[in-house]
Design a protein around this motif. Structure first.
Motif, mmCIF file in Angstrom:
data_model
loop_
_atom_site.group_PDB
_atom_site.id
_atom_site.type_symbol
_atom_site.label_atom_id
_atom_site.label_comp_id
_atom_site.label_asym_id
_atom_site.label_seq_id
_atom_site.Cartn_x
_atom_site.Cartn_y
_atom_site.Cartn_z
ATOM 1 N N GLY A 1 0.769 -1.239 0.000
ATOM 2 C CA GLY A 1 0.000 0.000 0.000
ATOM 3 C C GLY A 1 0.796 1.283 0.000
ATOM 4 O O GLY A 1 1.373 1.687 -0.997
ATOM 5 N N LYS A 2 0.823 1.948 1.152
ATOM 6 C CA LYS A 2 1.388 3.284 1.283
ATOM 7 C C LYS A 2 2.849 3.334 0.847
ATOM 8 O O LYS A 2 3.286 4.294 0.211
ATOM 9 C CB LYS A 2 1.254 3.766 2.728
ATOM 10 N N GLU A 3 3.630 2.308 1.161
ATOM 11 C CA GLU A 3 5.048 2.304 0.801
ATOM 12 C C GLU A 3 5.231 2.416 -0.709
ATOM 13 O O GLU A 3 6.124 3.114 -1.192
ATOM 14 C CB GLU A 3 5.739 1.037 1.312
ATOM 15 N N LEU A 4 4.390 1.730 -1.453
ATOM 16 C CA LEU A 4 4.513 1.774 -2.903
ATOM 17 C C LEU A 4 4.143 3.145 -3.445
ATOM 18 O O LEU A 4 4.772 3.651 -4.373
ATOM 19 C CB LEU A 4 3.621 0.694 -3.535
ATOM 20 N N LYS A 5 3.113 3.732 -2.886
ATOM 21 C CA LYS A 5 2.682 5.041 -3.360
ATOM 22 C C LYS A 5 3.718 6.123 -3.063
ATOM 23 O O LYS A 5 3.845 7.104 -3.781
ATOM 24 C CB LYS A 5 1.337 5.406 -2.735
ATOM 25 N N GLU A 6 4.470 5.936 -2.001
ATOM 26 C CA GLU A 6 5.503 6.914 -1.636
ATOM 27 C C GLU A 6 6.780 6.731 -2.436
ATOM 28 O O GLU A 6 7.635 7.609 -2.465
ATOM 29 C CB GLU A 6 5.815 6.807 -0.141
ATOM 30 N N GLY A 7 6.922 5.570 -3.080
ATOM 31 C CA GLY A 7 8.120 5.310 -3.861
ATOM 32 C C GLY A 7 9.235 4.705 -3.026
ATOM 33 O O GLY A 7 9.121 4.560 -1.814
ATOM 34 N N PRO A 8 10.346 4.337 -3.671
ATOM 35 C CA PRO A 8 11.396 3.582 -2.976
ATOM 36 C C PRO A 8 12.160 4.361 -1.908
ATOM 37 O O PRO A 8 12.594 3.783 -0.923
ATOM 38 C CB PRO A 8 12.335 3.175 -4.120
ATOM 39 N N GLN A 9 12.371 5.667 -2.115
ATOM 40 C CA GLN A 9 13.129 6.478 -1.157
ATOM 41 C C GLN A 9 14.448 5.803 -0.769
ATOM 42 O O GLN A 9 14.802 5.681 0.404
ATOM 43 C CB GLN A 9 12.275 6.759 0.091
ATOM 44 N N LEU A 10 15.162 5.368 -1.787
ATOM 45 C CA LEU A 10 16.390 4.625 -1.543
ATOM 46 C C LEU A 10 17.542 5.520 -1.091
ATOM 47 O O LEU A 10 18.415 5.088 -0.331
ATOM 48 C CB LEU A 10 16.791 3.849 -2.800
ATOM 49 N N GLU A 11 17.560 6.763 -1.544
ATOM 50 C CA GLU A 11 18.690 7.627 -1.208
ATOM 51 C C GLU A 11 18.809 7.841 0.297
ATOM 52 O O GLU A 11 19.919 7.926 0.838
ATOM 53 C CB GLU A 11 18.581 8.969 -1.934
ATOM 54 N N ARG A 12 17.688 7.876 0.981
ATOM 55 C CA ARG A 12 17.743 8.095 2.429
ATOM 56 C C ARG A 12 18.354 6.899 3.156
ATOM 57 O O ARG A 12 18.804 7.032 4.301
ATOM 58 C CB ARG A 12 16.347 8.377 2.985
ATOM 59 N N ARG A 13 18.391 5.743 2.497
ATOM 60 C CA ARG A 13 19.008 4.562 3.100
ATOM 61 C C ARG A 13 20.527 4.566 2.943
ATOM 62 O O ARG A 13 21.222 3.790 3.587
ATOM 63 C CB ARG A 13 18.424 3.278 2.505
ATOM 64 N N GLY A 14 21.017 5.427 2.067
ATOM 65 C CA GLY A 14 22.462 5.541 1.878
ATOM 66 C C GLY A 14 22.871 5.272 0.443
ATOM 67 O O GLY A 14 22.146 4.646 -0.326
ATOM 68 N N LEU A 15 24.062 5.742 0.109
ATOM 69 C CA LEU A 15 24.582 5.597 -1.255
ATOM 70 C C LEU A 15 25.951 4.921 -1.280
ATOM 71 O O LEU A 15 26.532 4.758 -2.343
ATOM 72 C CB LEU A 15 24.686 6.974 -1.919
ATOM 73 N N ALA A 16 26.455 4.520 -0.103
ATOM 74 C CA ALA A 16 27.791 3.922 -0.017
ATOM 75 C C ALA A 16 27.678 2.411 0.140
ATOM 76 O O ALA A 16 27.268 1.915 1.194
ATOM 77 C CB ALA A 16 28.566 4.523 1.150
ATOM 78 N N PHE A 17 28.043 1.681 -0.902
ATOM 79 C CA PHE A 17 28.009 0.221 -0.880
ATOM 80 C C PHE A 17 29.407 -0.316 -0.569
ATOM 81 O O PHE A 17 30.411 0.281 -0.984
ATOM 82 C CB PHE A 17 27.538 -0.318 -2.233
ATOM 83 N N LYS A 18 29.468 -1.429 0.125
ATOM 84 C CA LYS A 18 30.741 -2.005 0.534
ATOM 85 C C LYS A 18 31.123 -3.224 -0.295
ATOM 86 O O LYS A 18 32.073 -3.940 0.050
ATOM 87 C CB LYS A 18 30.701 -2.363 2.020
ATOM 88 N N MET A 19 30.382 -3.489 -1.374
ATOM 89 C CA MET A 19 30.698 -4.585 -2.280
ATOM 90 C C MET A 19 30.583 -4.077 -3.713
ATOM 91 O O MET A 19 29.983 -3.028 -3.948
ATOM 92 C CB MET A 19 29.741 -5.768 -2.048
ATOM 93 N N PRO A 20 31.155 -4.774 -4.683
ATOM 94 C CA PRO A 20 30.995 -4.357 -6.079
ATOM 95 C C PRO A 20 29.520 -4.324 -6.485
ATOM 96 O O PRO A 20 28.723 -5.170 -6.061
ATOM 97 C CB PRO A 20 31.756 -5.432 -6.858
ATOM 98 N N VAL A 21 29.175 -3.350 -7.295
ATOM 99 C CA VAL A 21 27.796 -3.143 -7.730
ATOM 100 C C VAL A 21 27.730 -3.191 -9.258
ATOM 101 O O VAL A 21 28.571 -2.579 -9.944
ATOM 102 C CB VAL A 21 27.260 -1.788 -7.227
ATOM 103 N N PHE A 22 26.736 -3.904 -9.778
ATOM 104 C CA PHE A 22 26.509 -4.003 -11.213
ATOM 105 C C PHE A 22 25.065 -3.623 -11.514
ATOM 106 O O PHE A 22 24.151 -4.075 -10.819
ATOM 107 C CB PHE A 22 26.742 -5.439 -11.706
ATOM 108 N N PHE A 23 24.863 -2.798 -12.516
ATOM 109 C CA PHE A 23 23.523 -2.532 -13.027
ATOM 110 C C PHE A 23 23.420 -3.135 -14.422
ATOM 111 O O PHE A 23 24.252 -2.835 -15.294
ATOM 112 C CB PHE A 23 23.245 -1.025 -13.103
#
Length: 377
Positions: A293-315
């Motif tokens: 419900g509400k979480e989906l309507k608000e969107g992922p809001q991933l930036e607030r969780r952080g942008l620094a990963f400690k492992m290799p990242v692939f898109f």
């Protein structure tokens, strides 16, 4: 199945599409009686073709308790010494397990591939009390479930870390998991990666492509929805549904096609699903999205969780993806930091890159991700 039941299912699925979720795999309905009556002969052949009989191989499909809830997990690979690859499906609430027969076979030579069906979704629906389980649904709960799945895999397969691959909505879970539990993960792979404020990109990308194709119906349909999102940042439910209809029409879901009909037919041939599972697949999909419900309507809001990963990242991104837009993933990739990061573009694909460019996908997975996973194990 009786017609009134079909109508109820379709209405429920439309309710799911009303969620924000930049949907990866919004299921359009249950299989027909004709499809179900013909499937047996074909699933047997496919199952035999995919059988694993190597000395150190593994092929298990079982429902185990995760987070206090029974959840199905498939583990397949021809050598248990290979890196473990955990797939986090999208939807939200639509497992890719019944699609894997069409693209996963080659992966199993190089990885032990795990498909986990999240709480209440897919095969789980048959044993789910939706009313009782709904209050437990949240992104944080799914992240904790994923961490528990990895813990179980570490014990079963004897490996300290796993590769985590999120697909579409699964990238919400995957990125949050990677930031919270870096000690469990050798590499993170985002396929159809989502990020914040994607809705503007969905709309603008769809309209630009409609104009490039001179698709007058799509142009008029999208222009009629402007402004999108609304000036105050909110998004009308009816507009969300309409935007995605036109995005699919211009190939933003599957490159070169104006619909996803083939995608919705693939589960009918899945050896992992029986007739009841197939009927439950769209119901669980709808329930899952409405429960978040509400979480989906608000969107992922991933930036607030952080942008620094400690492992290799692939898109891994399709150049023409408008469901989880290519440009949105580029923006996220530019912001994040990691020991190493790689952006792989599939030039002839939209959202379902593993189906649209399966050979190239395997080459990139084996050539780029596997060496990192092996080194970090």
């Amino acid at each position: 199945m009786a017609q009134p039941i079909l109508q109820i299912l379709r209405a429920a699925l439309l309710a799911l599409l009303a969620a924000w979720a930049a949907p990866a795999l919004a299921v359009e309905g249950p299989p027909s009686d004709a499809q179900l009556s013909q499937r047996g002969a074909f699933t047997g052949i496919i199952g035999k073709l995919r059988s694993i009989h190597t000395p150190n191989g593994i092929d298990t499909l079982e429902q185990v308790e995760i987070g206090g809830v029974k959840q199905w997990i498939s583990i397949r690979g021809r050598d248990k010494a290979n890196p473990v690859l955990l797939v986090l499906h999208g939807g939200p609430g639509t497992p890719t397990l019944p699609l894997t027969w069409a693209y996963q076979n080659g992966w199993e030579d190089y990885f032990t591939v795990v498909n986990w069906e999240q709480r209440g979704a897919g095969k789980n629906w048959q044993s789910t009390d939706g009313e009782k389980l709904a209050p437990t649904m949240s992104l944080d709960r799914l992240v904790d479930d994923a961490a528990e799945v990895i813990g179980a895999l570490r014990g079963k397969l004897g490996q300290r870390r796993v590769v985590v691959m999120g697909f579409s909505y699964g990238t919400w879970i995957g990125t949050a998991l990677a930031l919270k539990h870096p000690e469990l993960i050798s590499a993170y792979v985002g396929v159809g990666q989502v990020f914040d404020d994607a809705e503007r990109d969905v709309y603008n990308g769809g309209l630009a492509e409609a104009r490039r194709q001179h698709n007058e119906a799509a142009i008029k349909g999208l222009e009629a929805l402007a402004p999108y999102p609304n000036p105050d940042g909110t998004i009308d439910i009816t507009k969300i549904i309409e935007v995605r209809k036109w995005v699919k029409a211009v190939g933003g879901g599957w490159y070169g096609w104006s619909d996803l009909e083939l995608l919705y037919q693939l589960p009918v041939l899945s050896p992992e699903y029986d007739a009841k599972d197939l009927m439950g697949w769209p119901i669980g999909n709808s329930w899952f999205g409405m429960s978040l419900g509400k979480e989906l309507k608000e969107g992922p809001q991933l930036e607030r969780r952080g942008l620094a990963f400690k492992m290799p990242v692939f898109f891994f991104m399709g150049r023409h993806d408008l469901m989880t837009p290519y440009v949105t993933a580029q923006r996220y990739f530019g912001k994040l930091s990691a020991p190493a990061k790689t952006f792989v573009t599939f030039e002839n694909a939209s959202h379902f890159v593993m189906l649209e460019e399966p050979g190239r996908f395997l080459v990139e997975l084996v050539g780029k991700v596997r060496p990192v996973a092996t080194a970090r194990e």
